[in-house]
Design a protein around this motif. Structure first.
Motif, PDB file in Angstrom:
ATOM      1  N   LEU A  92       2.106   2.011   4.739  1.00 47.71           N
ATOM      2  CA  LEU A  92       1.563   0.695   4.456  1.00 47.71           C
ATOM      3  C   LEU A  92       0.075   0.682   4.775  1.00 47.71           C
ATOM      4  O   LEU A  92      -0.328   1.126   5.845  1.00 47.71           O
ATOM      5  CB  LEU A  92       2.235  -0.383   5.320  1.00 47.71           C
ATOM      6  CG  LEU A  92       3.674  -0.768   5.031  1.00 47.71           C
ATOM      7  CD1 LEU A  92       4.651   0.328   5.410  1.00 47.71           C
ATOM      8  CD2 LEU A  92       4.017  -2.035   5.763  1.00 47.71           C
ATOM      9  N   VAL A 144       2.130  -0.690  -0.404  1.00 47.96           N
ATOM     10  CA  VAL A 144       3.269   0.000   0.207  1.00 47.96           C
ATOM     11  C   VAL A 144       3.692   1.122  -0.729  1.00 47.96           C
ATOM     12  O   VAL A 144       3.715   0.935  -1.944  1.00 47.96           O
ATOM     13  CB  VAL A 144       4.474  -0.957   0.380  1.00 47.96           C
ATOM     14  CG1 VAL A 144       5.664  -0.242   1.002  1.00 47.96           C
ATOM     15  CG2 VAL A 144       4.093  -2.192   1.175  1.00 47.96           C
ATOM     16  N   VAL A 202      -0.470  -7.187   3.741  1.00 50.06           N
ATOM     17  CA  VAL A 202      -0.132  -5.798   3.409  1.00 50.06           C
ATOM     18  C   VAL A 202      -0.766  -5.521   2.048  1.00 50.06           C
ATOM     19  O   VAL A 202      -0.390  -6.126   1.046  1.00 50.06           O
ATOM     20  CB  VAL A 202       1.395  -5.585   3.369  1.00 50.06           C
ATOM     21  CG1 VAL A 202       1.723  -4.146   3.006  1.00 50.06           C
ATOM     22  CG2 VAL A 202       2.018  -5.970   4.709  1.00 50.06           C
ATOM     23  N   TRP A 240       9.128  -8.105   7.122  1.00 52.49           N
ATOM     24  CA  TRP A 240       9.729  -7.212   6.133  1.00 52.49           C
ATOM     25  C   TRP A 240      11.241  -7.431   6.093  1.00 52.49           C
ATOM     26  O   TRP A 240      11.855  -7.514   5.022  1.00 52.49           O
ATOM     27  CB  TRP A 240       9.374  -5.761   6.429  1.00 52.49           C
ATOM     28  CG  TRP A 240       9.535  -4.838   5.253  1.00 52.49           C
ATOM     29  CD1 TRP A 240      10.155  -5.102   4.068  1.00 52.49           C
ATOM     30  CD2 TRP A 240       9.052  -3.504   5.148  1.00 52.49           C
ATOM     31  NE1 TRP A 240      10.097  -4.010   3.232  1.00 52.49           N
ATOM     32  CE2 TRP A 240       9.421  -3.017   3.877  1.00 52.49           C
ATOM     33  CE3 TRP A 240       8.350  -2.670   6.005  1.00 52.49           C
ATOM     34  CZ2 TRP A 240       9.123  -1.731   3.450  1.00 52.49           C
ATOM     35  CZ3 TRP A 240       8.043  -1.386   5.577  1.00 52.49           C
ATOM     36  CH2 TRP A 240       8.421  -0.922   4.305  1.00 52.49           C
ATOM     37  N   TYR A 247      10.231  -2.143  -2.964  1.00 48.73           N
ATOM     38  CA  TYR A 247       9.022  -2.000  -2.151  1.00 48.73           C
ATOM     39  C   TYR A 247       8.064  -0.884  -2.551  1.00 48.73           C
ATOM     40  O   TYR A 247       6.879  -0.976  -2.234  1.00 48.73           O
ATOM     41  CB  TYR A 247       9.402  -1.862  -0.677  1.00 48.73           C
ATOM     42  CG  TYR A 247      10.123  -3.091  -0.204  1.00 48.73           C
ATOM     43  CD1 TYR A 247       9.444  -4.298  -0.105  1.00 48.73           C
ATOM     44  CD2 TYR A 247      11.478  -3.073   0.066  1.00 48.73           C
ATOM     45  CE1 TYR A 247      10.100  -5.457   0.277  1.00 48.73           C
ATOM     46  CE2 TYR A 247      12.139  -4.221   0.456  1.00 48.73           C
ATOM     47  CZ  TYR A 247      11.452  -5.411   0.561  1.00 48.73           C
ATOM     48  OH  TYR A 247      12.098  -6.555   0.923  1.00 48.73           O
ATOM     49  N   THR A 278      -2.582  -1.963   5.649  1.00 50.24           N
ATOM     50  CA  THR A 278      -2.518  -3.334   6.137  1.00 50.24           C
ATOM     51  C   THR A 278      -3.872  -3.765   6.681  1.00 50.24           C
ATOM     52  O   THR A 278      -4.798  -2.969   6.772  1.00 50.24           O
ATOM     53  CB  THR A 278      -1.483  -3.469   7.270  1.00 50.24           C
ATOM     54  OG1 THR A 278      -1.931  -2.682   8.382  1.00 50.24           O
ATOM     55  CG2 THR A 278      -0.110  -3.001   6.836  1.00 50.24           C
TER      56      THR A 278
END
Length: 150
Positions: free
Chosen positions: A139, A115, A112, A15, A99, A141
């Motif tokens: 998130l 988000v 991912v 990230w 994001y 994931t």
């Protein structure tokens, strides 16, 4: 295992690398010194310098479902900027614009799914008059393990 090789470390490093690639800040994984004009990106630490700073810190949301690799994680993004609170808001907005709603990305080799920013609040100013905000991102994931692979 060496430091930085774990799942959470790889995710946060990925990230931070994406933030740098987007021009939001500068990521120095070797711990190098940030210049006064830079926006530093760090993991968990909150150094005194530079004035403009983005800190990433993961925290758990709950337990994953048995047998599934689906994993939900929260990341607190602390944003600090100058003595004008708008500078702090502008930096937080740059993170949000990039994001919030991101989907189908890979950071640090980790898939991912999506988000989103869950919440944020002002942290006020510090003893140097620099303003800060706490941003909480969630998130979805994939975290496969020996027991959770689907």
């Amino acid at each position: 295992m060496m430091a930085g090789e774990g799942w959470t470390s790889r995710l946060l490093t990925g990230w931070a690398e994406d933030m740098q690639a987007a021009g939001i800040g500068v990521w120095r994984p070797d711990g190098g010194v940030y210049q006064a004009h830079e926006t530093g990106i760090v993991i968990r630490a909150v150094p005194d310098r530079p004035d403009r700073l983005i800190t990433l810190a993961a925290y758990p949301l709950g337990t994953a479902l048995a047998g599934l690799a689906d994993h939900q994680l929260a990341v607190q993004i602390r944003v600090r900027a100058g003595q004008d609170p708008r500078d702090c808001d502008d930096l937080a907005d740059a993170v949000h614009d990039r994001y919030d709603g991101a989907a189908g990305v890979t950071w640090g080799g980790i898939a991912v799914v999506q988000v989103w920013r869950q919440s944020y609040t002002s942290l006020g100013d510090d003893t140097n008059g620099r303003w800060s905000r706490s941003e909480n991102y969630y998130l979805d994931t994939m975290r496969p393990t020996a027991r959770n692979s689907d």
